[in-house]
Design a protein around this motif. Structure first.
Motif, PDB file in Angstrom:
ATOM      1  N   LEU A 178      28.532  77.645  20.700  1.00 48.55           N
ATOM      2  CA  LEU A 178      28.444  76.615  20.129  1.00 48.55           C
ATOM      3  C   LEU A 178      27.782  74.974  20.525  1.00 48.55           C
ATOM      4  CD1 LEU A 178      31.791  76.101  17.812  1.00 48.55           C
ATOM      5  CD2 LEU A 178      30.245  77.012  16.880  1.00 48.55           C
ATOM      6  N   SER A 183      26.139  72.313  18.032  1.00 44.79           N
ATOM      7  CA  SER A 183      26.652  72.183  17.373  1.00 44.79           C
ATOM      8  C   SER A 183      27.931  70.889  17.202  1.00 44.79           C
ATOM      9  CB  SER A 183      27.648  73.866  16.803  1.00 44.79           C
ATOM     10  OG  SER A 183      28.282  73.690  15.347  1.00 44.79           O
ATOM     11  N   LYS A 185      30.564  71.260  15.665  1.00 47.76           N
ATOM     12  CA  LYS A 185      31.639  71.685  15.580  1.00 47.76           C
ATOM     13  C   LYS A 185      32.331  71.679  16.963  1.00 47.76           C
ATOM     14  CE  LYS A 185      31.244  73.076  10.996  1.00 47.76           C
ATOM     15  NZ  LYS A 185      31.693  75.039  10.250  1.00 47.76           N
ATOM     16  N   THR A 186      31.547  71.533  17.941  1.00 49.81           N
ATOM     17  CA  THR A 186      31.918  71.967  19.676  1.00 49.81           C
ATOM     18  C   THR A 186      33.003  71.112  19.374  1.00 49.81           C
ATOM     19  OG1 THR A 186      30.123  72.223  19.609  1.00 49.81           O
ATOM     20  CG2 THR A 186      31.476  72.271  21.530  1.00 49.81           C
ATOM     21  N   ARG A 228      32.634  79.465  15.042  1.00 52.98           N
ATOM     22  CA  ARG A 228      31.371  79.504  15.513  1.00 52.98           C
ATOM     23  C   ARG A 228      30.589  80.279  15.321  1.00 52.98           C
ATOM     24  NH1 ARG A 228      32.581  85.768  18.128  1.00 52.98           N
ATOM     25  NH2 ARG A 228      30.112  86.114  19.103  1.00 52.98           N
ATOM     26  N   LYS A 230      30.159  80.081  11.773  1.00 53.76           N
ATOM     27  CA  LYS A 230      29.514  78.558  10.823  1.00 53.76           C
ATOM     28  C   LYS A 230      30.136  79.119   9.324  1.00 53.76           C
ATOM     29  CE  LYS A 230      25.500  76.647  13.540  1.00 53.76           C
ATOM     30  NZ  LYS A 230      24.454  75.911  13.215  1.00 53.76           N
TER      31      LYS A 230
END
Length: 339
Positions: A178, A183, A185-186, A228, A230
């Motif tokens: 990620l 990303s 979202k990390t 991870r 998505k």
């Protein structure tokens, strides 16, 4: 049992036996001077033989495998106390040596009484030897059991210690992926990993944990995988039955789920990764089905499934059944477990 209680127990047993034999000898009648002499004096002598063999001869020679010296020591004690018994018998000549049967009266000669005294001494040697073997057997079984329990605890601790690095290694790889993709979202993935590690380090230290907590742990792991992959991950997680007030050994179910993500395909909409957990009464059914990937192979060999199989053998021996179907396209793992 402490030494004082053992002494009291031995005293109680011997006094009870002496009183019982005295009662039988007198047919429930009055205890006479003759009865007291026979059972008290000779009882003390025979009890002495018993404990000399039990406390000194056997531990000194038999335990050290000095069998010849053990035999000689026993022979000496038997003969020595046979002479003591003969001395007591001749001291109480009219009571012990002289025998009366109706109008007939006769006197035992020395060797007749000596042989009788020797046989009685051998009987008490035999009793003490039997007791020694029984006590040693129970003691050895207890030691053996303690060693096996210590080995079991050590092996379980080792197996459990392997889970954390193994899981952390795979999760960090996912978060690295990620981060490499930059990303957004990390941070959320790091937070999920933090929650998971908190459970692993602090809440799973007991032998058994709540099944609901273990399920929540699996759900957190799945959410971490969703971050991870998505929006391209397809997972069916079905829970059926009453999971409340049920307990399970920690970190067992996760290994099957982790294995599915690591070696399977979770991005096929037509073949979603399927996880089923069903609880009926005190029986758990857990199934993980995933489409196999030929690209994601662990060159070093995973320890997850081998680890969990060994833990199941140690903790649920005879109380679980693990069925794995491994074909070219699908990997199907089914666990049946008595809670």
């Amino acid at each position: 049992m402490n030494s004082f209680r053992q002494i009291l127990l031995h005293i109680f047993v011997w006094v009870s036996l002496l009183l019982m034999f005295m009662f039988m000898h007198t047919n429930g009648g009055n205890i006479t001077r003759t009865t007291i002499i026979i059972f008290v004096y000779f009882g003390i002598v025979n009890i002495s033989i018993f404990y000399i063999n039990y406390l000194f001869i056997l531990p000194t020679f038999l335990d050290r495998k000095k069998y010849l010296w053990c035999g000689l020591a026993i022979l000496f004690v038997v003969i020595f106390f046979a002479f003591i018994k003969c001395g007591l018998a001749y001291y109480f000549y009219d009571i012990i040596i002289t025998r009366v049967s109706g109008k007939r009266k006769w006197v035992l000669n020395f060797w007749e009484y000596f042989l009788s005294a020797t046989l009685v001494s051998c009987f008490f040697i035999f009793l003490s030897t039997i007791l020694k073997f029984i006590i040693d057997w129970f003691r050895n079984e207890k030691i053996k059991s303690n060693l096996e329990n210590e080995k079991l605890i050590s092996e379980l601790a080792f197996l459990k210690s392997q889970i954390n690095p193994h899981f952390l290694f795979n999760s960090l790889n996912n978060i690295y992926s990620l981060a490499y993709q930059k990303s957004d979202k990390t941070p959320e993935a790091v937070l999920k990993l933090s929650e998971i590690m908190r459970y692993m380090l602090y809440e799973s230290n007991e032998n058994l944990v709540k099944l609901d907590d273990e399920i929540r742990y699996v759900e957190n792991y799945i959410e971490l995988q969703r971050l991870r992959f998505k929006d391209t991950v397809y997972i069916k997680f079905e829970i059926d039955g009453d999971t409340h007030d049920k307990k399970i050994t920690p970190l067992v179910l996760i290994s099957f789920v982790e294995n599915a993500f690591k070696h399977g395909i979770a991005t096929d909409k037509d073949n979603p990764l399927t996880i089923v957990l069903n609880v009926t009464s005190n029986k758990l059914f857990f199934q993980v089905i995933n489409k196999k990937s030929n690209l994601n192979k662990d060159e070093t060999g995973g320890i997850g499934l081998q680890n969990v199989k060994r833990r199941l053998d140690l903790l649920y021996k005879g109380e679980y059944r693990l069925h794995i179907e491994d074909n070219e396209a699908v990997y199907n793992c089914e666990l049946y477990l008595d809670l």
